[in-house]
Structures are given as C-alpha cells and as structure tokens.
Scaffold this active site. Structure first.
Site, PDB file in Angstrom:
ATOM      1  N   ASP A  83       0.821  -1.219   0.180  1.00  0.00           N
ATOM      2  CA  ASP A  83      -0.045  -0.185  -0.290  1.00  0.00           C
ATOM      3  C   ASP A  83       0.931   1.521   0.050  1.00  0.00           C
ATOM      4  O   ASP A  83       1.967   1.173   0.631  1.00  0.00           O
ATOM      5  CB  ASP A  83      -0.953   0.168   1.109  1.00  0.00           C
ATOM      6  CG  ASP A  83      -0.061   0.228   2.603  1.00  0.00           C
ATOM      7  OD1 ASP A  83      -0.620  -0.546   3.319  1.00  0.00           O
ATOM      8  OD2 ASP A  83       0.606   1.123   2.537  1.00  0.00           O
ATOM      9  N   ASP A  85       1.839   5.031   0.624  1.00  0.00           N
ATOM     10  CA  ASP A  85       1.197   6.374   1.727  1.00  0.00           C
ATOM     11  C   ASP A  85       1.983   7.872   0.815  1.00  0.00           C
ATOM     12  O   ASP A  85       3.544   7.444   0.193  1.00  0.00           O
ATOM     13  CB  ASP A  85       1.153   6.461   2.847  1.00  0.00           C
ATOM     14  CG  ASP A  85       1.151   4.739   3.536  1.00  0.00           C
ATOM     15  OD1 ASP A  85      -0.141   5.265   3.591  1.00  0.00           O
ATOM     16  OD2 ASP A  85       1.439   4.642   4.058  1.00  0.00           O
ATOM     17  N   ASP A 164       6.623   8.197  13.578  1.00  0.00           N
ATOM     18  CA  ASP A 164       7.137   7.276  14.154  1.00  0.00           C
ATOM     19  C   ASP A 164       8.692   6.558  14.214  1.00  0.00           C
ATOM     20  O   ASP A 164       9.478   7.255  15.213  1.00  0.00           O
ATOM     21  CB  ASP A 164       6.440   6.387  14.168  1.00  0.00           C
ATOM     22  CG  ASP A 164       5.377   5.147  12.716  1.00  0.00           C
ATOM     23  OD1 ASP A 164       6.622   5.853  12.312  1.00  0.00           O
ATOM     24  OD2 ASP A 164       4.843   4.910  13.224  1.00  0.00           O
TER      25      ASP A 164
HETATM   26  P1  ATP Z   1       2.612  -0.702   7.281  1.00  0.00           P
HETATM   27  O1  ATP Z   1       1.611  -0.180   6.158  1.00  0.00           O
HETATM   28  O2  ATP Z   1       3.707  -1.534   6.318  1.00  0.00           O
HETATM   29  O3  ATP Z   1       1.524  -1.032   8.212  1.00  0.00           O
HETATM   30  P2  ATP Z   1       3.346   2.194   7.063  1.00  0.00           P
HETATM   31  O4  ATP Z   1       4.818   1.953   7.781  1.00  0.00           O
HETATM   32  O5  ATP Z   1       3.226   2.029   5.862  1.00  0.00           O
HETATM   33  O6  ATP Z   1       3.401   0.258   7.376  1.00  0.00           O
HETATM   34  P3  ATP Z   1       0.526   3.462   7.250  1.00  0.00           P
HETATM   35  O7  ATP Z   1       0.115   3.452   9.287  1.00  0.00           O
HETATM   36  O8  ATP Z   1       0.084   2.791   6.245  1.00  0.00           O
HETATM   37  O9  ATP Z   1       2.442   2.079   8.256  1.00  0.00           O
HETATM   38  O10 ATP Z   1       1.395   4.638   8.117  1.00  0.00           O
HETATM   39  C1  ATP Z   1       2.337   5.252   7.041  1.00  0.00           C
HETATM   40  C2  ATP Z   1       3.097   6.252   7.618  1.00  0.00           C
HETATM   41  O11 ATP Z   1       2.591   6.947   8.750  1.00  0.00           O
HETATM   42  C3  ATP Z   1       4.252   5.756   8.426  1.00  0.00           C
HETATM   43  O12 ATP Z   1       5.427   4.770   7.741  1.00  0.00           O
HETATM   44  C4  ATP Z   1       4.781   6.474  10.176  1.00  0.00           C
HETATM   45  O13 ATP Z   1       5.287   7.078   8.848  1.00  0.00           O
HETATM   46  C5  ATP Z   1       3.368   7.513   9.909  1.00  0.00           C
HETATM   47  N1  ATP Z   1       2.125   6.953  10.967  1.00  0.00           N
HETATM   48  C6  ATP Z   1       1.907   6.250  10.522  1.00  0.00           C
HETATM   49  N2  ATP Z   1       0.750   6.050  12.336  1.00  0.00           N
HETATM   50  C7  ATP Z   1       1.890   7.322  12.998  1.00  0.00           C
HETATM   51  C8  ATP Z   1       1.589   7.244  14.391  1.00  0.00           C
HETATM   52  N3  ATP Z   1       0.376   6.317  14.803  1.00  0.00           N
HETATM   53  N4  ATP Z   1       2.501   7.727  14.675  1.00  0.00           N
HETATM   54  C9  ATP Z   1       3.488   8.345  13.826  1.00  0.00           C
HETATM   55  N5  ATP Z   1       3.608   8.061  12.679  1.00  0.00           N
HETATM   56  C10 ATP Z   1       2.221   7.274  11.838  1.00  0.00           C
HETATM   57 MG    MG Z   2       1.323   2.172   4.776  1.00  0.00          MG
END
Ligand code: ATP
Ligand code: MG
Length: 464
Positions: A83, A85, A164
């Site tokens: 996915d 972002d 994060d």
């Molecule tokens: P995956 O999609 O593989 O679960 P991801 O790192 O992309 O991992 P997402 O939940 O899609 O996780 O979030 C996208 C991005 O947004 C993260 O990589 C991070 O940079 C930021 N992010 C998400 N949640 C938080 C949070 N609770 N606090 C700070 N930053 C966050």
């Molecule tokens: Mg993601």
C-alpha cells in the site's frame, strides 16, 4: 543488499557533498540526506499505477509529492510494497479539488483517500508543530501528553519529525526520484534497527499505539528494537487503556493478520502489551495449562494459511483468544448448578462484554466466533441425524479446525477430531459404520477439569 545503496551506507563520507543538503531554507536541514536515484534501488516499476498517477498529478499542479512510510521502507528491504502513502504540501481541500475520486476522512488525523477501482491511495498533508496560535479544532493534547488531534499543516521537515520510526521517514521524491532521509533511516534499515524519532517516552505518550507499531514492525521485518525505543514500553504499556477500542480493533487485525502472528504475539507478551489488549486471555494463560498452547496453535495456523494465500477470518482468532477465559467462566457457572448449554451462553456473553471494553470486536466477527464455540458442544453429540446437521452448519469447518486445536493443545483427549476427519472423507457406507461406533467413541470431556482456579464473579477487575 543492492550495490549502490550498500556502498553509500558503508562510505557515506565519500559522497558527503551530494548527500547532505547544502541549501538553507524551507524543507532543508543539515541532518537531511538526499540519496540520488543512482544510489538506491527503488524504481518506479515497484509502485502501482494509481500511486504514480497521484504523484504526477500533484507534481504537475505545482505541489510537492512524495511516497513515504512502509512502501519505501519495504522497497529498500527488497520487498514488493503493497500500500502506498503519499505526503504533500497540498491541503485536504486542495486535494479534493484535484482528485474527483477522493474523500477526506478522519477527525483526529485528517487524511484524504483517493480511490482507483479497489485501490486506495492515502494522501497526507505535511504535519507541522502544533503551537498556541492554533485553535483546538486543529490540534489538541491531553494533560498526559496524548495527542487528541493533529491537523496542523507544516513543511516536509516538520512532517518527518512527527513520523514514528526512522525507517518510516524516508521520502521518495517524484520530482527527481531521489530519496530524502530525514532521520538516518537508511542506516537503520541496513542494521535492521527499529528506532523511534525523538524522545521515546514523549512519543509513546503522544500516541501509545506506537508501542504496538514497534512490536508489529519488529516482528514483521525481523528488526531489533533499539534499546531506548524498547525500554519505556513495560512501564507505559497501560497507556493503551486510553485508546478507543475501535482503533485498537483495527490495530489488532494488523498485528495478527500480517503473516507473523506468532512472533508478534510472543513479543507483545514479552513487553506486557498483550494483557492490555486481551486481559482475560493473559490471565487464563497463567491459570490453565493448555491455554497458551491453544492460542499459539491458532496463531501458527493463521500464519501458515496467510503464507499459503488461503483465507483467514478474525473470528477464528478471537475464538481462540477468548476461549480459555470463557471456559473458566463456564465451569464456574456449572459448579453453581447451571446446565452446560446455558452456562456456555452466559459465559460467552460475559467474556465478550469484558473484551469489547478493550477491543471493539464488531458483531460480524463476534457472532461467528460464538457459533464456533457453540459448535464445540455439538461436535461430541453425533447420534441419529445430529452428525449430519452439525456437518451442514455454515461454521462447521471452522469449528472442526477449532476442535483440532483444542486436542493438540491438550485441553481435551484426542479422538473426536479424528472421528470427524474420517466422517467428512467417508462414503455413505463408511459413515454409517462410523455412526454405529458413536456410543463407544471418544468424547470431549476436559482432561483436567479440576485444575482450574475459581473466578470471583463479583470482584471488580482492575483492568476493566
Ligand atoms: P504498513 O502499511 O506496512 O503497515 P506503514 O509504515 O506504511 O506500514 P501506515 O500505518 O500505513 O504504516 O502509516 C504510514 C506512515 O505514516 C508510517 O510509515 C509513518 O511514517 C506514519 N505513521 C503512521 N502511524 C503513525 C503514528 N501513530 N505516529 C507517527 N507516525 C505514524
Ligand atoms: Mg502504509
């Protein structure tokens, strides 16, 4: 790993001038490192058409547009990202004007979903640092430091600081295909370290779900938690009790349906986080000799199914997590004189009522979960037409799998599962022979019915 990237990581000094931004001003900082296209392996062919469309439309409209987070992290690790972002300086309203197929969602954290068929691209406006000039409607923090709202716009540098983990703050720039590394994330990818950006305790207090994310990423990526990132978790784990159960439900699915459920579960327990999500399951694992094995078996088979691309239902997992506690409650009620069937119904109701205070399990999962439980009482009763009726129940297959788990975990004597395996495979003649054996066949009496501890129904529970 890939050549250019490794060389860059091993000899950062060689190319220092290229990597450290020299200009002053917005979006640049001495700590930021630019990894040019020729020094990293992330190619556009790894991204979906939808993600590229969003990036290009933003770019052509004069906005900044980056892919950030899991997709870049995973691409650098040689995995196919799933996915995407996007981070941009366009506001949600500007995004809405730019993409007809978009929707603003969220209140605590407003983002825009751009939809292309079944794919959704999540687009986030750069977050800035909240300050007193902003009203409550954009940013709000509780006295304990919990971020209740985070909708102050900023620039990319501020945005990076609010993410994060260092490995999640790598931004792929569609303007020149370079990666902007704001927090030394590339180095942490190379050393397989998960490290929070900023002061860990403050960052966990702002959003305790980051503790769950730490465990999830460490288990999924096989990374070590950096010592400072790990150390506050034990003490801060109870902060998860402040998180709305609906958000925790979403998080629980991500924790256990990513193909690394067993490792994730063990790590959650190690950090005392599991008890904040499933308090009764944690208690029952200390009280019943088979409870941990049952839950671990369920997680192992979930992981196996995901790796084989077979469907999994959260109902089965919740059935396993909550079963031992439900069984204890049921025994207490039976000891008080209630017959088994109503005792199980009452116990199931009580167990679910307690759990949904922590994790908001929707009815579409809790109802099938209760079917799986109820069928456990029907599986031993196979006389007459009963075996056929049970076999034709829509939840039979899950209930049968659940029975096998219970046998493997040592909750009940093995035998009944084998009978049902044979019954499903048999032809008519063989089925009748199997039915003829039912009276002398195995039953499902608990092995060590008396080894449980009594539960005091009236005592208020500290975790509730
Ligand atoms: P995956 O999609 O593989 O679960 P991801 O790192 O992309 O991992 P997402 O939940 O899609 O996780 O979030 C996208 C991005 O947004 C993260 O990589 C991070 O940079 C930021 N992010 C998400 N949640 C938080 C949070 N609770 N606090 C700070 N930053 C966050
Ligand atoms: Mg993601």
């Amino acid at each position: 790993m890939f050549k250019g990237f490794t060389r860059f990581l091993q000899h950062p000094g060689e190319r220092l001038k290229n990597f450290f931004a020299t200009q002053e001003g917005a979006g640049q900082s001495p700590g930021m490192r630019i990894i040019p296209r020729e020094d990293h392996p992330v190619s556009r062919s790894l991204f979906s058409d939808a993600a590229l469309k969003v990036l290009y439309r933003l770019h052509n409209a004069g906005f900044e547009a980056y892919l950030v987070g899991g997709c870049i992290r995973d691409a650098l690790l040689g995995k196919q990202p799933k996915d995407f972002d996007v981070a941009t300086d366009a506001t949600p309203e500007q995004l809405r004007d730019l993409f007809r197929n978009s929707r603003i969602i969220g209140r605590r954290f407003r983002i825009v979903h751009v939809r292309f068929g079944r794919e959704i691209i999540e687009v986030t406006t750069f977050r800035g640092r909240p300050n007193d000039d902003h009203g409550e409607h954009v940013s709000r923090q509780s006295e304990e430091g919990l971020l209740l709202r985070d909708n102050v716009w900023g620039n990319i540098e501020e945005d990076a600081r609010r993410r994060d983990f260092t490995v999640n703050a790598l931004y792929y720039n569609i303007a020149d295909f370079s990666i902007h590394d704001w927090a030394d994330g590339a180095r942490d990818i190379e050393s397989r370290t998960l490290r929070l950006i900023g002061d860990p305790e403050t960052r966990y207090r702002e959003d305790p779900v980051r503790m769950l994310r730490a465990v999830r990423f460490a288990a999924k990526l096989g990374f070590q938690l950096d010592a400072d990132t790990a150390s506050p978790i034990h003490e801060l784990a109870p902060l998860l009790l402040q998180i709305p159960p609906a958000r925790l439900f979403d998080e629980v699915l991500k924790l256990f349906l990513a193909g690394h459920a067993l490792d994730t579960f063990r790590m959650l327990r190690e950090y005392q986080l599991f008890a904040m999500l499933f308090p009764e399951a944690e208690e029952s694992m200390h009280e019943l000799p088979w409870a941990e094995a049952l839950i671990e078996q369920a997680l192992t088979s979930t992981d196996a199914r995901i790796h084989q691309d077979r469907p999994v239902t959260p109902a089965f997992l919740f059935a396993a997590f909550l079963w031992p506690g439900m069984v204890q409650r049921q025994h207490t009620l039976e000891d008080e004189g209630m017959p088994p069937v109503p005792a199980q119904q009452t116990a199931a109701q009580q167990a679910v009522t307690r759990e949904v205070q922590h994790i908001a399990i929707p009815k579409r999962f809790s109802l099938p979960m209760r079917d799986i439980w109820e069928l456990q009482q029907r599986l031993p009763r196979r006389n007459g037409k009963r075996a056929f009726q049970t076999r034709d129940h829509p939840r039979f297959r899950a209930a049968y799998d659940f029975l096998l788990l219970r046998e493997k975990a040592g909750e009940i004597e093995p035998g009944l599962g084998q009978w049902w395996s044979a019954f499903q495979e048999a032809d008519d003649h063989e089925r009748h022979r199997l039915l003829g054996k039912v009276d002398t066949g195995p039953n499902s009496r608990p092995k060590k019915r008396r080894s449980r501890k009594r539960r005091r129904q009236s005592a208020p529970n500290q975790n509730d």
